[in-house]
Scaffold this motif. Structure first.
Motif, PDB file in Angstrom:
ATOM      1  N   GLY A 195      86.716  10.689  25.807  1.00  0.00           N
ATOM      2  CA  GLY A 195      86.250   9.696  26.773  1.00  0.00           C
ATOM      3  C   GLY A 195      85.168   8.811  26.194  1.00  0.00           C
ATOM      4  N   SER A 196      84.296   9.398  25.368  1.00  0.00           N
ATOM      5  CA  SER A 196      83.204   8.642  24.766  1.00  0.00           C
ATOM      6  C   SER A 196      83.717   7.618  23.759  1.00  0.00           C
ATOM      7  N   ILE A 197      84.738   8.005  22.984  1.00  0.00           N
ATOM      8  CA  ILE A 197      85.231   7.112  21.930  1.00  0.00           C
ATOM      9  C   ILE A 197      86.149   6.033  22.481  1.00  0.00           C
ATOM     10  N   ALA A 198      86.602   6.169  23.721  1.00  0.00           N
ATOM     11  CA  ALA A 198      87.519   5.190  24.314  1.00  0.00           C
ATOM     12  C   ALA A 198      86.916   3.789  24.263  1.00  0.00           C
ATOM     13  N   HIS A 199      87.674   2.862  23.731  1.00  0.00           N
ATOM     14  CA  HIS A 199      87.344   1.435  23.633  1.00  0.00           C
ATOM     15  C   HIS A 199      86.241   1.110  22.629  1.00  0.00           C
ATOM     16  N   ALA A 200      85.735   2.112  21.932  1.00  0.00           N
ATOM     17  CA  ALA A 200      84.691   1.832  20.943  1.00  0.00           C
ATOM     18  C   ALA A 200      85.227   1.049  19.746  1.00  0.00           C
ATOM     19  N   LEU A 201      86.549   1.075  19.553  1.00  0.00           N
ATOM     20  CA  LEU A 201      87.156   0.397  18.412  1.00  0.00           C
ATOM     21  C   LEU A 201      87.901  -0.872  18.810  1.00  0.00           C
ATOM     22  N   ASP A 202      87.824  -1.240  20.079  1.00  0.00           N
ATOM     23  CA  ASP A 202      88.509  -2.459  20.531  1.00  0.00           C
ATOM     24  C   ASP A 202      88.028  -3.660  19.726  1.00  0.00           C
ATOM     25  N   GLY A 203      88.962  -4.447  19.218  1.00  0.00           N
ATOM     26  CA  GLY A 203      88.605  -5.644  18.468  1.00  0.00           C
ATOM     27  C   GLY A 203      88.385  -5.420  16.989  1.00  0.00           C
ATOM     28  N   ALA A 204      88.353  -4.163  16.550  1.00  0.00           N
ATOM     29  CA  ALA A 204      88.195  -3.880  15.125  1.00  0.00           C
ATOM     30  C   ALA A 204      89.554  -3.931  14.440  1.00  0.00           C
ATOM     31  N   THR A 205      89.572  -4.420  13.229  1.00  0.00           N
ATOM     32  CA  THR A 205      90.808  -4.433  12.450  1.00  0.00           C
ATOM     33  C   THR A 205      90.861  -3.286  11.451  1.00  0.00           C
ATOM     34  N   HIS A 206      89.690  -2.792  11.044  1.00  0.00           N
ATOM     35  CA  HIS A 206      89.596  -1.726  10.048  1.00  0.00           C
ATOM     36  C   HIS A 206      88.579  -0.693  10.536  1.00  0.00           C
ATOM     37  N   VAL A 207      88.836   0.566  10.207  1.00  0.00           N
ATOM     38  CA  VAL A 207      87.919   1.653  10.566  1.00  0.00           C
ATOM     39  C   VAL A 207      87.624   2.478   9.321  1.00  0.00           C
ATOM     40  N   PHE A 208      86.355   2.781   9.137  1.00  0.00           N
ATOM     41  CA  PHE A 208      85.911   3.702   8.095  1.00  0.00           C
ATOM     42  C   PHE A 208      85.274   4.903   8.775  1.00  0.00           C
ATOM     43  N   SER A 209      85.612   6.111   8.331  1.00  0.00           N
ATOM     44  CA  SER A 209      85.020   7.313   8.928  1.00  0.00           C
ATOM     45  C   SER A 209      84.519   8.281   7.868  1.00  0.00           C
ATOM     46  N   SER A 210      83.281   8.722   8.078  1.00  0.00           N
ATOM     47  CA  SER A 210      82.717   9.822   7.294  1.00  0.00           C
ATOM     48  C   SER A 210      82.122  10.869   8.232  1.00  0.00           C
ATOM     49  N   VAL A 211      82.604  10.924   9.473  1.00  0.00           N
ATOM     50  CA  VAL A 211      82.058  11.882  10.435  1.00  0.00           C
ATOM     51  C   VAL A 211      82.594  13.282  10.147  1.00  0.00           C
ATOM     52  N   GLY A 212      81.840  14.269  10.560  1.00  0.00           N
ATOM     53  CA  GLY A 212      82.261  15.651  10.396  1.00  0.00           C
ATOM     54  C   GLY A 212      81.093  16.587  10.620  1.00  0.00           C
ATOM     55  N   ALA A 213      81.377  17.879  10.578  1.00  0.00           N
ATOM     56  CA  ALA A 213      80.320  18.875  10.729  1.00  0.00           C
ATOM     57  C   ALA A 213      79.309  18.732   9.599  1.00  0.00           C
ATOM     58  N   SER A 214      78.087  19.085   9.875  1.00  0.00           N
ATOM     59  CA  SER A 214      77.013  18.948   8.899  1.00  0.00           C
ATOM     60  C   SER A 214      77.210  19.896   7.713  1.00  0.00           C
TER      61      SER A 214
END
Length: 294
Positions: free
Chosen positions: A60-79
Motif C-alpha cells: 500500500g505504501s509503494i502504490a503510485h510511488a513510481l507513477d511517471g518514472a521511466t526507469h527504476v534503480f533499487s538497492s533496498v534490502g535488509a541491513s
C-alpha cells in the motif's frame, strides 16, 4: 548501447550508501531523479528533483510511488550491519517480498527499465541464504517484462570500515586463514556502473569488482597501516562462523544469514572483472583521518 530517451529515474533506497552515490552520479549526468525513501527527512540533502515517501515492504505504501518514472534503480534490502538492532528478519523475508512489491508496482506504472544491485556469485551459491535472496530478486527482474539490468559487485569498501576501529583498539578478527582473494569496490565507482546500466537498452547482468585484488589478510594489514598500529589478528575458524549461524537462526535470522555468508566468502575467492579507480588503501586513509582523536 546507451539510450538517449531516459525520463525520470526513481532511485529506491536513495539514502543508503550506494543510493546516495547513484543519485549524485545521475544528477551529474543531467537526469531527473526521484528519491523513493522511507524517511524523507533523511533525504533532504540528496539533491534529487523529487522525494517520495514509501516502504517497498508495504504494497500500500509503494502504490503510485513510481507513477511517471521511466526507469527504476533499487538497492533496498535488509541491513548488512552486524548490529542486532538493525532488524531481525532474514534477507529472504525482506529483500524478496520488498522487490516483489516494487517490481509489481513498476510494471503497473509502465516503467520501462529496472536495475537492481545484487551480489557476485548470487546464482552459483543459492545454498547460502544471502546469495539466494539476491538471486531470487534477479529472477523476478528477468521475468518482469521490463528491460532489466543487474550489477553484481564483489563487495563494498564500506564493509571493511569497521576494521579501522578494531585495529585502532587492538586486534581484528580474521575468519579462516586470510588467503582467499577478493577485489572490493568503492560505492562511487559502483554507482557509475549502475548509471551506465540505467542508460543501457539491453538486458544485462554484470559481475564486477574494484581495480585491486587482495588476499583477505592484506585488507586487514591495510587497516592497521591506515591507523598506524602493528598488525594483530584474532583467528576465527570458518566452522565457528558457520556454527554461530546455526545457533542464531531461531533468535536472529538476519545475523544468522550474515554469519553464514561470512563463512562462505572466507572459503572461496570473490573476484570479478575490475572497474573504477579508487583504491582501498586511500579509502582507509581517508576514513582514518576522519576518525575522532582521543
Amino acid at each position: 548501447m546507451y539510450s538517449v530517451n531516459v525520463g525520470t529515474i526513481a532511485v529506491v533506497g536513495a539514502t543508503g550508501v550506494l543510493g546516495r552515490e547513484v543519485v549524485r552520479v545521475l544528477k551529474a549526468r543531467g537526469h531527473d531523479v526521484r528519491a523513493v525513501v522511507r524517511d524523507v527527512s533523511r533525504a533532504q540533502k540528496l539533491g534529487a528533483d523529487e522525494l517520495r515517501a514509501a516502504d517497498a515492504l508495504d504494497s500500500g505504501s509503494i502504490a503510485h510511488a513510481l507513477d511517471g518514472a521511466t526507469h527504476v534503480f533499487s538497492s533496498v534490502g535488509a541491513s548488512v550491519s552486524p548490529e542486532p538492532g538493525a532488524g531481525r528478519a532474514s534477507f529472504l523475508k525482506v529483500d524478496v517480498p520488498a522487490h516483489r512489491n516494487l517490481i509489481a508496482e513498476a510494471s503497473r506504472a509502465g516503467v520501462r527499465r529496472f536495475v537492481y544491485v545484487s551480489v557476485h556469485a548470487s546464482q552459483e551459491r543459492r545454498d547460502v541464504a544471502y546469495f539466494r535472496a539476491h538471486a531470487e530478486v534477479e529472477d523476478m527482474a528477468r521475468s518482469s517484462g521490463m528491460s532489466w539490468g543487474v550489477a553484481r559487485p564483489t563487495g563494498f569498501f564500506t564493509a571493511f570500515a569497521q576494521f579501522l576501529d578494531l585495529a585502532a583498539k587492538g586486534a581484528v578478527p580474521e575468519i579462516g586463514n586470510g588467503a582467499v582473494r577478493t577485489n572490493p569496490i568503492h560505492p562511487a565507482d559502483l554507482a557509475e556502473v549502475c548509471a551506465d546500466l540505467l542508460q543501457s537498452d539491453g538486458d544485462e547482468a554484470r559481475d564486477l569488482g574494484g581495480p585491486e585484488t587482495f588476499a583477505r589478510h592484506r585488507i586487514v594489514e591495510l587497516a592497521f597501516e591506515a591507523v598506524g598500529k602493528p598488525v594483530r589478528v584474532r583467528r576465527v575458524p570458518v566452522w565457528l562462523a558457520r556454527a554461530a549461524s546455526a545457533v542464531m537462526r531461531p533468535f536472529h535470522p538476519r545475523l544468522a544469514d550474515l554469519a553464514q555468508f561470512i563463512a562462505a566468502i572466507h572459503e572461496m575467492d570473490v573476484v570479478a572483472p575490475p572497474v573504477g579507480h579508487r583504491t582501498l588503501a586511500e579509502y582507509f586513509r581517508e576514513r582514518a583521518r576522519a576518525r575522532p582523536r582521543n
